[in-house]
Motif scaffolding. Structure first.
Motif, mmCIF file in Angstrom:
data_model
loop_
_atom_site.group_PDB
_atom_site.id
_atom_site.type_symbol
_atom_site.label_atom_id
_atom_site.label_comp_id
_atom_site.label_asym_id
_atom_site.label_seq_id
_atom_site.Cartn_x
_atom_site.Cartn_y
_atom_site.Cartn_z
ATOM 1 N N LEU A 7 0.944 -1.288 0.132
ATOM 2 C CA LEU A 7 -0.147 -0.084 -0.217
ATOM 3 C C LEU A 7 0.855 1.212 0.014
ATOM 4 O O LEU A 7 0.295 2.492 0.152
ATOM 5 N N ASN A 8 2.121 1.132 -0.042
ATOM 6 C CA ASN A 8 3.212 2.343 0.115
ATOM 7 C C ASN A 8 2.564 3.325 0.940
ATOM 8 O O ASN A 8 2.519 4.451 0.849
ATOM 9 N N LEU A 9 2.713 2.758 2.398
ATOM 10 C CA LEU A 9 2.196 3.262 3.590
ATOM 11 C C LEU A 9 3.739 3.985 4.017
ATOM 12 O O LEU A 9 4.653 3.546 4.164
ATOM 13 N N PRO A 10 3.437 5.122 4.509
ATOM 14 C CA PRO A 10 4.480 6.016 4.937
ATOM 15 C C PRO A 10 4.940 5.651 6.370
ATOM 16 O O PRO A 10 4.136 5.026 7.426
ATOM 17 N N LEU A 11 6.089 5.790 6.930
ATOM 18 C CA LEU A 11 6.791 5.729 8.047
ATOM 19 C C LEU A 11 6.291 6.759 8.734
ATOM 20 O O LEU A 11 6.144 7.855 8.238
ATOM 21 N N PRO A 12 5.872 6.944 10.151
ATOM 22 C CA PRO A 12 6.139 5.819 11.109
ATOM 23 C C PRO A 12 4.822 5.274 11.246
ATOM 24 O O PRO A 12 4.645 4.147 12.293
ATOM 25 N N LEU A 13 4.005 5.004 10.280
ATOM 26 C CA LEU A 13 2.784 4.270 10.731
ATOM 27 C C LEU A 13 3.140 2.767 10.815
ATOM 28 O O LEU A 13 3.917 2.247 10.089
ATOM 29 N N GLN A 14 2.314 2.016 11.620
ATOM 30 C CA GLN A 14 2.455 0.911 11.886
ATOM 31 C C GLN A 14 1.219 -0.027 11.822
ATOM 32 O O GLN A 14 0.184 0.686 12.190
ATOM 33 N N VAL A 15 0.859 -1.041 11.189
ATOM 34 C CA VAL A 15 -0.318 -1.721 10.935
ATOM 35 C C VAL A 15 -0.634 -2.811 11.929
ATOM 36 O O VAL A 15 0.156 -3.429 12.383
ATOM 37 N N LEU A 16 -1.782 -2.390 12.705
ATOM 38 C CA LEU A 16 -2.314 -3.416 13.531
ATOM 39 C C LEU A 16 -3.066 -4.474 13.094
ATOM 40 O O LEU A 16 -2.799 -5.558 13.245
ATOM 41 N N CYS A 17 -4.006 -4.291 12.147
ATOM 42 C CA CYS A 17 -4.681 -5.221 11.538
ATOM 43 C C CYS A 17 -5.299 -4.941 10.386
ATOM 44 O O CYS A 17 -5.174 -3.675 9.879
ATOM 45 N N ILE A 18 -6.210 -5.840 9.640
ATOM 46 C CA ILE A 18 -6.837 -5.582 8.507
ATOM 47 C C ILE A 18 -8.139 -6.283 8.905
ATOM 48 O O ILE A 18 -8.368 -7.398 9.300
ATOM 49 N N ILE A 19 -9.234 -5.266 8.460
ATOM 50 C CA ILE A 19 -10.488 -5.987 8.831
ATOM 51 C C ILE A 19 -11.181 -6.518 7.384
ATOM 52 O O ILE A 19 -11.076 -5.366 6.635
ATOM 53 N N ALA A 20 -11.455 -7.584 7.278
ATOM 54 C CA ALA A 20 -12.014 -7.947 6.173
ATOM 55 C C ALA A 20 -13.582 -7.900 6.250
ATOM 56 O O ALA A 20 -14.059 -8.266 7.253
ATOM 57 N N ILE A 21 -14.119 -7.597 5.101
ATOM 58 C CA ILE A 21 -15.599 -7.040 5.062
ATOM 59 C C ILE A 21 -16.344 -7.781 3.848
ATOM 60 O O ILE A 21 -15.765 -7.532 2.794
ATOM 61 N N GLY A 22 -17.455 -8.327 4.018
ATOM 62 C CA GLY A 22 -18.305 -8.514 2.806
ATOM 63 C C GLY A 22 -19.653 -8.908 3.617
ATOM 64 O O GLY A 22 -20.035 -9.174 4.502
ATOM 65 N N HIS A 23 -20.495 -9.309 2.414
ATOM 66 C CA HIS A 23 -21.652 -10.016 2.716
ATOM 67 C C HIS A 23 -21.563 -11.387 3.140
ATOM 68 O O HIS A 23 -20.760 -12.176 2.303
ATOM 69 N N LYS A 24 -22.108 -11.683 4.036
ATOM 70 C CA LYS A 24 -21.811 -13.063 4.543
ATOM 71 C C LYS A 24 -22.412 -14.099 3.492
ATOM 72 O O LYS A 24 -23.627 -14.291 3.126
#
Length: 178
Positions: free
Chosen positions: A136-153
């Protein structure tokens, strides 16, 4: 949902999604929920990266060797990151925001699943955080905690039964290990 208690009983991790796209209003509601989450000293140390590009979601589904391959079938992935230079409790702030997003997803009738990134490895040479930064070309100093996957069940899980609650994990006034 009729009540918050009903909402938390119904919210279960969803790992199978249909191909039905989310509406723009649903995506906005999910992001609003994260933006409304409380933060320590009102610092708003979190950042959200909403990903609806199927190719990028598929790349993100390889951020660690196990436990996230199902994400490739999600309609939306929200990367929850924090800035440790803004707040020393960015992990807690980002965790609350991620939880708000998941509760909003359930309230909208959508499924979601938390994919842990912080403290995980993509492979023997790099962390999952570094991997997501690269995708995702994220800048420092961002740190990734998690990714929330979302959609219709694609499947519906039963609500949590109150008689299955682990009351032995609750202690009043002092820890009791009996």
């Amino acid at each position: 949902m009729n009540s918050f208690q009903e909402l938390i009983k119904r919210r279960r991790s969803t790992r199978k999604y249909t191909e039905t796209p989310l509406t723009q209003d649903q995506v906005v509601d999910l992001l609003k929920a994260g933006l409304m989450a409380p933060t320590s000293k009102n610092t708003h140390s979190w950042q959200f990266i909403a990903v609806d590009d199927k190719e990028k979601i598929e790349q993100l589904s390889r951020c660690k060797p196990g436990g996230c391959g199902f994400m490739k079938d999600a309609t939306l992935a929200i990367v929850v990151a924090g800035d440790p230079l803004v707040s020393d409790v960015w992990v807690e702030d980002a965790s609350i925001a991620a939880t708000f997003i998941q509760l909003q997803a359930e309230d909208l009738g959508l499924g979601s699943c938390w994919i842990q990134v912080r403290g995980r490895n993509a492979d023997e040479y790099s962390s999952s955080d570094e991997y997501v930064h690269g995708v995702l070309n994220l800048p420092l100093p961002l740190q990734v905690l998690c990714i929330i996957a979302i959609g219709h069940k694609a499947t519906e899980k039963p609500a949590i039964e109150e008689d299955s609650l682990l009351w032995e994990k609750v202690h009043i006034n002092t820890y009791n290990n009996e």
